[in-house]
Design a protein around this motif. Structure first.
Motif, short mmCIF file in Angstrom:
data_model
loop_
_atom_site.label_atom_id
_atom_site.label_comp_id
_atom_site.label_asym_id
_atom_site.label_seq_id
_atom_site.Cartn_x
_atom_site.Cartn_y
_atom_site.Cartn_z
N LEU A 8 -22.14 33.95 -47.85
CA LEU A 8 -21.60 33.33 -46.88
C LEU A 8 -22.96 33.02 -45.49
O LEU A 8 -23.60 31.94 -45.46
N LYS A 9 -23.74 34.22 -45.32
CA LYS A 9 -24.41 34.73 -43.87
C LYS A 9 -25.45 34.14 -44.60
O LYS A 9 -26.72 33.09 -43.57
N MET A 10 -26.09 33.85 -45.89
CA MET A 10 -27.01 33.53 -46.78
C MET A 10 -26.93 32.10 -46.38
O MET A 10 -28.26 31.52 -46.12
N LYS A 11 -25.77 31.23 -46.66
CA LYS A 11 -25.96 29.51 -46.52
C LYS A 11 -25.65 29.30 -45.51
O LYS A 11 -26.11 28.09 -45.34
N ALA A 12 -24.65 30.27 -44.78
CA ALA A 12 -25.46 29.87 -43.04
C ALA A 12 -26.88 29.50 -42.89
O ALA A 12 -26.68 28.64 -41.80
N LEU A 13 -27.39 30.74 -42.86
CA LEU A 13 -28.99 30.08 -42.45
C LEU A 13 -29.59 29.00 -43.72
O LEU A 13 -30.28 28.68 -42.83
N GLU A 14 -29.36 29.29 -44.81
CA GLU A 14 -30.33 27.86 -45.37
C GLU A 14 -29.47 26.26 -44.91
O GLU A 14 -30.08 25.52 -45.29
N THR A 15 -28.41 26.02 -44.67
CA THR A 15 -27.57 24.94 -43.70
C THR A 15 -27.74 24.66 -42.46
O THR A 15 -27.25 23.46 -42.54
N SER A 16 -27.86 25.57 -41.97
CA SER A 16 -28.13 25.01 -40.15
C SER A 16 -26.89 25.47 -39.83
O SER A 16 -26.57 25.15 -39.41
N ARG A 17 -25.67 26.33 -40.21
CA ARG A 17 -24.73 26.27 -40.46
C ARG A 17 -24.02 27.66 -39.85
O ARG A 17 -24.40 28.58 -40.55
N SER A 18 -22.88 27.78 -38.64
CA SER A 18 -22.99 29.09 -38.71
C SER A 18 -21.35 29.98 -39.92
O SER A 18 -21.34 28.36 -40.38
N VAL A 19 -21.63 31.00 -40.06
CA VAL A 19 -20.46 31.14 -40.89
C VAL A 19 -19.47 31.02 -40.58
O VAL A 19 -17.91 29.95 -41.54
N SER A 20 -19.17 31.22 -39.05
CA SER A 20 -17.17 30.32 -38.72
C SER A 20 -17.34 28.77 -38.80
O SER A 20 -16.09 28.05 -39.88
N ASP A 21 -18.07 28.08 -38.94
CA ASP A 21 -18.15 26.50 -39.55
C ASP A 21 -17.88 25.81 -41.12
O ASP A 21 -17.34 25.90 -41.46
N LEU A 22 -17.88 27.05 -41.91
CA LEU A 22 -18.77 27.43 -43.54
C LEU A 22 -17.11 27.47 -43.98
O LEU A 22 -16.96 27.01 -44.52
N VAL A 23 -16.83 28.77 -43.13
CA VAL A 23 -15.38 29.19 -43.24
C VAL A 23 -14.08 28.18 -42.40
O VAL A 23 -13.02 27.82 -43.95
N ASN A 24 -14.68 27.31 -42.10
CA ASN A 24 -13.51 26.66 -41.24
C ASN A 24 -13.58 25.57 -42.66
O ASN A 24 -12.09 24.88 -42.57
N SER A 25 -14.48 24.96 -42.88
CA SER A 25 -14.61 24.08 -44.20
C SER A 25 -13.82 24.49 -45.24
O SER A 25 -13.41 23.32 -45.49
N ALA A 26 -14.39 25.57 -45.53
CA ALA A 26 -13.55 25.95 -46.49
C ALA A 26 -11.69 26.05 -46.73
O ALA A 26 -11.43 25.45 -47.75
N VAL A 27 -11.71 26.35 -45.78
CA VAL A 27 -9.98 26.29 -45.47
C VAL A 27 -9.92 25.05 -45.24
O VAL A 27 -8.62 24.43 -45.92
N LYS A 28 -10.00 24.10 -44.59
CA LYS A 28 -9.97 22.64 -44.31
C LYS A 28 -9.31 21.69 -45.97
O LYS A 28 -8.58 20.87 -46.26
N ASN A 29 -10.73 22.18 -46.96
CA ASN A 29 -10.48 21.85 -48.27
C ASN A 29 -9.99 21.35 -48.72
O ASN A 29 -8.93 21.96 -49.67
N ALA A 30 -9.40 23.09 -48.97
CA ALA A 30 -8.12 24.08 -49.60
C ALA A 30 -7.22 23.33 -49.39
O ALA A 30 -5.98 23.18 -49.88
N LEU A 31 -7.06 23.31 -47.75
CA LEU A 31 -5.06 22.50 -47.53
C LEU A 31 -5.02 21.12 -48.24
O LEU A 31 -3.88 20.47 -48.07
N ALA A 32 -6.93 20.72 -48.15
CA ALA A 32 -6.38 19.21 -48.52
C ALA A 32 -6.13 18.81 -49.41
O ALA A 32 -5.24 18.25 -50.01
N GLU A 33 -7.02 20.17 -50.65
CA GLU A 33 -6.64 20.10 -51.61
C GLU A 33 -4.87 19.95 -52.06
O GLU A 33 -4.45 19.30 -53.08
N ASP A 34 -4.01 21.26 -51.43
CA ASP A 34 -3.27 21.39 -51.69
C ASP A 34 -1.93 20.33 -51.28
O ASP A 34 -0.93 20.17 -51.81
N ALA A 35 -2.44 19.68 -50.09
CA ALA A 35 -1.64 18.52 -49.95
C ALA A 35 -1.51 17.52 -50.59
O ALA A 35 -1.38 16.52 -50.81
N GLU A 36 -3.01 16.67 -51.18
CA GLU A 36 -3.07 16.38 -52.37
C GLU A 36 -2.06 16.86 -53.85
O GLU A 36 -1.45 15.43 -54.29
#
Length: 77
Positions: free
Chosen positions: A20-48
């Protein structure tokens, strides 16, 4: 309007945290942003998935044997 942000403590596997830290550096995003995005995507899949179940609630149920017979008849197996 910005959403209210809540702080939470999570425990990650060491390897996952490093990735996660490596991806955050490579994408100029924070770890929190990456985790938040992943959780939102998982919840959206559940809703679908739940919506798909609701859409199919009136479909007739098939036994496993009947499904295998249909797949064979259609040449899928």
């Amino acid at each position: 309007m910005e959403a209210t942000v809540k702080r939470a403590t999570i425990y990650l596997d060491e390897v996952v945290h490093k990735a996660l830290k490596m991806k955050a550096l490579e994408t100029s995003r924070s770890v929190s942003d990456l985790v938040n995005s992943a959780v939102k995507n998982a919840l959206a899949e559940d809703a679908e998935d739940l919506a798909a179940f609701e859409n199919r609630v009136n479909e007739p149920l098939l036994s496993y044997d009947e499904m295998v017979k249909r797949l064979r008849k259609d040449g899928r197996i």
